[in-house]
Design a protein around this motif. Structure first.
Motif, mmCIF file in Angstrom:
data_model
loop_
_atom_site.group_PDB
_atom_site.id
_atom_site.type_symbol
_atom_site.label_atom_id
_atom_site.label_comp_id
_atom_site.label_asym_id
_atom_site.label_seq_id
_atom_site.Cartn_x
_atom_site.Cartn_y
_atom_site.Cartn_z
ATOM 1 N N SER A 220 0.884 -1.175 0.000
ATOM 2 C CA SER A 220 0.000 0.000 0.000
ATOM 3 C C SER A 220 0.917 1.220 0.000
ATOM 4 N N TYR A 221 0.345 2.398 -0.240
ATOM 5 C CA TYR A 221 1.165 3.605 -0.118
ATOM 6 C C TYR A 221 1.769 3.675 1.278
ATOM 7 N N ALA A 222 0.987 3.307 2.303
ATOM 8 C CA ALA A 222 1.482 3.428 3.682
ATOM 9 C C ALA A 222 2.707 2.537 3.894
ATOM 10 N N TRP B 204 4.684 1.267 1.442
ATOM 11 C CA TRP B 204 5.733 1.710 0.509
ATOM 12 C C TRP B 204 6.482 2.911 1.087
ATOM 13 N N PHE B 205 5.720 3.807 1.702
ATOM 14 C CA PHE B 205 6.297 5.058 2.213
ATOM 15 C C PHE B 205 6.764 4.947 3.659
ATOM 16 N N SER B 206 6.785 3.733 4.216
ATOM 17 C CA SER B 206 7.366 3.612 5.550
ATOM 18 C C SER B 206 8.890 3.746 5.439
ATOM 19 N N THR C 241 11.913 10.775 -1.905
ATOM 20 C CA THR C 241 12.157 10.847 -3.357
ATOM 21 C C THR C 241 10.845 11.138 -4.084
ATOM 22 N N TYR C 242 9.807 10.401 -3.736
ATOM 23 C CA TYR C 242 8.510 10.546 -4.402
ATOM 24 C C TYR C 242 7.949 11.953 -4.183
ATOM 25 N N THR C 243 8.007 12.392 -2.942
ATOM 26 C CA THR C 243 7.359 13.657 -2.575
ATOM 27 C C THR C 243 8.082 14.853 -3.197
ATOM 28 N N GLY D 98 5.662 19.682 -10.130
ATOM 29 C CA GLY D 98 4.525 19.418 -11.018
ATOM 30 C C GLY D 98 3.221 19.827 -10.361
ATOM 31 N N SER D 99 3.085 19.532 -9.075
ATOM 32 C CA SER D 99 1.838 19.861 -8.385
ATOM 33 C C SER D 99 1.696 21.362 -8.161
ATOM 34 N N VAL D 100 2.820 22.052 -7.973
ATOM 35 C CA VAL D 100 2.738 23.519 -7.864
ATOM 36 C C VAL D 100 2.143 24.084 -9.158
ATOM 37 N N VAL E 245 -6.092 16.607 1.998
ATOM 38 C CA VAL E 245 -5.978 15.195 2.404
ATOM 39 C C VAL E 245 -5.027 14.461 1.461
ATOM 40 N N GLY E 246 -3.994 13.841 2.024
ATOM 41 C CA GLY E 246 -2.958 13.219 1.181
ATOM 42 C C GLY E 246 -2.254 14.296 0.385
ATOM 43 N N GLY E 247 -1.952 15.403 1.059
ATOM 44 C CA GLY E 247 -1.463 16.620 0.383
ATOM 45 C C GLY E 247 -0.008 16.590 -0.021
ATOM 46 N N ALA F 137 2.065 21.166 -1.847
ATOM 47 C CA ALA F 137 2.115 22.061 -3.013
ATOM 48 C C ALA F 137 0.813 22.844 -3.200
ATOM 49 N N PHE F 138 -0.328 22.137 -3.193
ATOM 50 C CA PHE F 138 -1.606 22.828 -3.403
ATOM 51 C C PHE F 138 -1.868 23.809 -2.262
ATOM 52 N N SER F 139 -1.529 23.424 -1.040
ATOM 53 C CA SER F 139 -1.778 24.305 0.107
ATOM 54 C C SER F 139 -0.958 25.592 0.002
ATOM 55 N N LEU G 239 -3.044 16.645 5.676
ATOM 56 C CA LEU G 239 -3.083 15.342 6.345
ATOM 57 C C LEU G 239 -2.265 14.368 5.514
ATOM 58 N N GLU G 240 -1.233 13.800 6.100
ATOM 59 C CA GLU G 240 -0.347 12.921 5.308
ATOM 60 C C GLU G 240 0.279 11.822 6.156
ATOM 61 N N LEU G 241 0.830 10.834 5.459
ATOM 62 C CA LEU G 241 1.571 9.756 6.102
ATOM 63 C C LEU G 241 2.829 10.336 6.758
ATOM 64 N N GLU H 228 -0.055 14.262 10.896
ATOM 65 C CA GLU H 228 0.126 12.875 10.447
ATOM 66 C C GLU H 228 -1.190 12.110 10.474
ATOM 67 N N LEU H 229 -1.478 11.423 9.374
ATOM 68 C CA LEU H 229 -2.698 10.616 9.314
ATOM 69 C C LEU H 229 -2.589 9.573 8.204
ATOM 70 N N ASP H 230 -2.949 8.347 8.521
ATOM 71 C CA ASP H 230 -3.239 7.379 7.466
ATOM 72 C C ASP H 230 -4.714 7.575 7.141
ATOM 73 N N ALA H 231 -4.986 8.140 5.980
ATOM 74 C CA ALA H 231 -6.357 8.540 5.651
ATOM 75 C C ALA H 231 -7.314 7.358 5.512
ATOM 76 N N THR H 232 -6.769 6.131 5.487
ATOM 77 C CA THR H 232 -7.665 4.974 5.436
ATOM 78 C C THR H 232 -8.248 4.671 6.826
ATOM 79 N N MET I 27 -8.810 16.790 -2.214
ATOM 80 C CA MET I 27 -8.212 15.452 -2.325
ATOM 81 C C MET I 27 -7.600 15.349 -3.711
ATOM 82 N N SER I 28 -6.298 15.609 -3.789
ATOM 83 C CA SER I 28 -5.622 15.537 -5.077
ATOM 84 C C SER I 28 -4.824 14.247 -5.144
ATOM 85 N N TYR I 29 -5.205 13.382 -6.018
ATOM 86 C CA TYR I 29 -4.538 12.090 -6.268
ATOM 87 C C TYR I 29 -4.611 11.142 -5.072
ATOM 88 N N ILE I 30 -5.638 11.260 -4.238
ATOM 89 C CA ILE I 30 -5.724 10.288 -3.145
ATOM 90 C C ILE I 30 -6.820 9.256 -3.401
HETATM 91 C C1 LIG Z 1 0.472 11.596 -6.135
HETATM 92 S S1 LIG Z 1 0.671 12.083 -4.491
HETATM 93 C C2 LIG Z 1 -0.234 13.585 -4.446
HETATM 94 C C3 LIG Z 1 0.194 14.539 -3.383
HETATM 95 C C4 LIG Z 1 -0.607 15.847 -3.391
HETATM 96 N N1 LIG Z 1 -1.988 15.657 -3.095
HETATM 97 C C5 LIG Z 1 -0.453 16.535 -4.713
HETATM 98 O O1 LIG Z 1 -1.389 16.547 -5.505
HETATM 99 O O2 LIG Z 1 0.641 17.047 -4.956
HETATM 100 C C6 LIG Z 1 -0.423 10.989 -3.598
HETATM 101 C C7 LIG Z 1 -0.308 11.215 -2.120
HETATM 102 O O3 LIG Z 1 -1.291 10.439 -1.446
HETATM 103 C C8 LIG Z 1 -0.730 10.111 -0.201
HETATM 104 N N2 LIG Z 1 -1.411 8.971 0.370
HETATM 105 C C9 LIG Z 1 -1.604 7.756 -0.190
HETATM 106 N N3 LIG Z 1 -2.232 6.935 0.673
HETATM 107 C C10 LIG Z 1 -2.423 7.654 1.800
HETATM 108 C C11 LIG Z 1 -3.006 7.356 3.041
HETATM 109 N N4 LIG Z 1 -3.509 6.137 3.312
HETATM 110 N N5 LIG Z 1 -3.059 8.331 3.983
HETATM 111 C C12 LIG Z 1 -2.539 9.551 3.735
HETATM 112 N N6 LIG Z 1 -1.974 9.894 2.564
HETATM 113 C C13 LIG Z 1 -1.899 8.952 1.616
HETATM 114 C C14 LIG Z 1 0.706 9.771 -0.525
HETATM 115 O O4 LIG Z 1 1.509 9.816 0.620
HETATM 116 C C15 LIG Z 1 1.042 10.824 -1.553
HETATM 117 O O5 LIG Z 1 1.672 11.931 -0.991
#
Ligand SMILES: C[S@@+](CC[C@H](N)C(=O)[O-])C[C@H]1O[C@@H](n2cnc3c(N)ncnc32)[C@H](O)[C@@H]1O
Length: 381
Positions: A165-167, A169-171, A178-180, A186-188, A210-212, A216-218, A233-235, A261-265, A281-284
């Protein structure tokens, strides 16, 4: 093949087309360079182009990794010769010529008759660090170093359903960082486009992102909206990278963006009810299991003030489920880090928003990054 079309009568054209398509089957080895990246009829797959496309992706990522595009951009207008490129890339072996020839073949570089290499217009625009439109870091780090390798697991994930899961993978701190970082620029740009061309936030004062990611968006939204504060709210490991990126923002933005910090699931979020004007919620939605998406939107509904807006931005295909291709392929790529996720389309998102309490008939759908992403805006009555 199509280049020959005007000069061939119809039956000869059909025979020619059949022969051209039969060739790869007849040959055990690679097809000739003239077949690779040739075009196919608009309504048919170009099998070679798709099947061997991974080689072109790696040529591009490696050109970025070796600094070839930056070296040519910094050199004389007439371009660099192969010895100068070898020196710039610190690789004197013949394989550098092999890479450069491939980059010419895929039109990323041009070769002059006297053997000098210059950049194609798109390479100069998008793949040179000093260009305003540069997004090479995203390609190099997130695509080249991360998703490229995850995609190799796709056949296994499809059959086993087993993927991180993302959670999980991102531990790993380095993976998350690297990912962030790669995502940030790009997100800016996307956030600026959204706020300039698609919607204003007016007098919104409170936002949840959420999952920000990097935030960048903020940063872009708070800078453009003087009274706005945002909670990202993020991992956990992503929050740490986000904090470092936040420290480089203008002070007035830093003061109005915070990471939590939050696991949004998880079902309960550390936020007050009816306290936010905007939930982004961008890409979550495409990053969590399908069974969780409804709960994400229900939590957004709870967190919003009456009249507040939920903005869902993500890779999506059209409701007809036939494209666009990059929207479809991004959803497929996400399968390798979210095996139980949903390939998104507006209808699927809006139905789930409706189940969470939003009025589906008031939802608005907008195109965002052409061929890739869409934005859906829902209102809490
Ligand atoms: C493609 S990135 C997008 C980041 C940001 N929203 C943006 O548009 O730039 C997807 C994001 O979702 C977050 N994400 C995925 N699963 C998550 C979870 N269970 N709880 C919190 N964040 C999560 C990831 O950590 C990652 O930063």
């Amino acid at each position: 093949m199509l280049r020959l079309a005007p000069r061939l009568p119809t039956r000869a054209l059909v025979r020619h087309a059949l022969r051209a398509h039969a060739l790869p089957l007849a040959r055990p080895a690679l097809p000739s360079g003239t077949r690779l990246f040739a075009s196919a009829p608009a309504d048919d797959i170009d099998v070679d182009n798709v099947a061997y496309g991974f080689m072109a992706s790696q040529a591009l990522f490696t050109g970025l990794e070796m600094g070839l595009f930056d070296a040519i951009a910094a050199g004389p207008e007439a371009g660099l010769n192969i010895d100068e490129l070898k020196a710039a890339a610190n690789c004197s072996a013949p394989r550098l010529q092999t890479l450069v020839t491939s980059l010419v073949a895929i039109k990323s570089l041009k070769r002059t008759p006297d053997g000098r290499y210059t950049l194609s217009p798109n390479t100069a625009r998008f793949l040179v660090q000093s260009s305003k439109q540069y997004y090479g870091d995203y390609l190099k780090y997130q695509m080249g170093r991360q998703f490229y390798h995850r995609m190799g697991a796709l056949p296994d994930v499809m059959t086993s359903g087993e993927a991180p899961s993302y959670a999980s993978w991102f531990s790993d701190p380095e993976t998350a960082a690297t990912y962030t970082q790669a995502q940030h620029n790009g997100s800016v740009a996307t956030a600026k486009y959204l706020i300039k061309k698609k919607l204003q936030l007016g007098d919104a004062a409170t936002m949840l992102d959420v999952g920000g990611g990097s935030g960048a968006f903020s940063y872009v939204f708070t800078e453009a909206t003087p009274g706005l504060s945002s909670t990202v709210l993020e991992l956990p490991e992503v929050c740490r990278t986000g904090e470092a990126i936040k420290a480089k923002q203008p002070v007035s933005v830093q003061e109005r963006v915070k990471f939590v910090e939050l696991d949004a699931t998880s079902p309960d979020w550390p936020v007050n009810d009816a306290a936010y004007d905007v939930v982004l919620m961008s890409y979550i939605s495409g990053s969590v299991p399908e069974s969780i998406i409804g709960a994400l939107y229900a939590n957004a509904y709870k967190a919003l003030k009456p009249g507040g807006r939920l903005l869902v931005h993500d890779f999506m295909v059209d409701n007809s489920l036939d494209g666009p291709p990059l929207g479809a392929l991004w959803a497929l790529q996400h399968v390798t880090v979210n095996a139980d996720g949903l390939g998104l389309c507006p209808q699927g998102v809006i139905e789930r928003m409706g189940s969470a309490g939003f009025d589906p008939s008031a939802c608005e759908t907008m195109e965002m990054i052409t061929g890739l992403t869409k934005l859906i805006v829902a209102y809490k009555p």
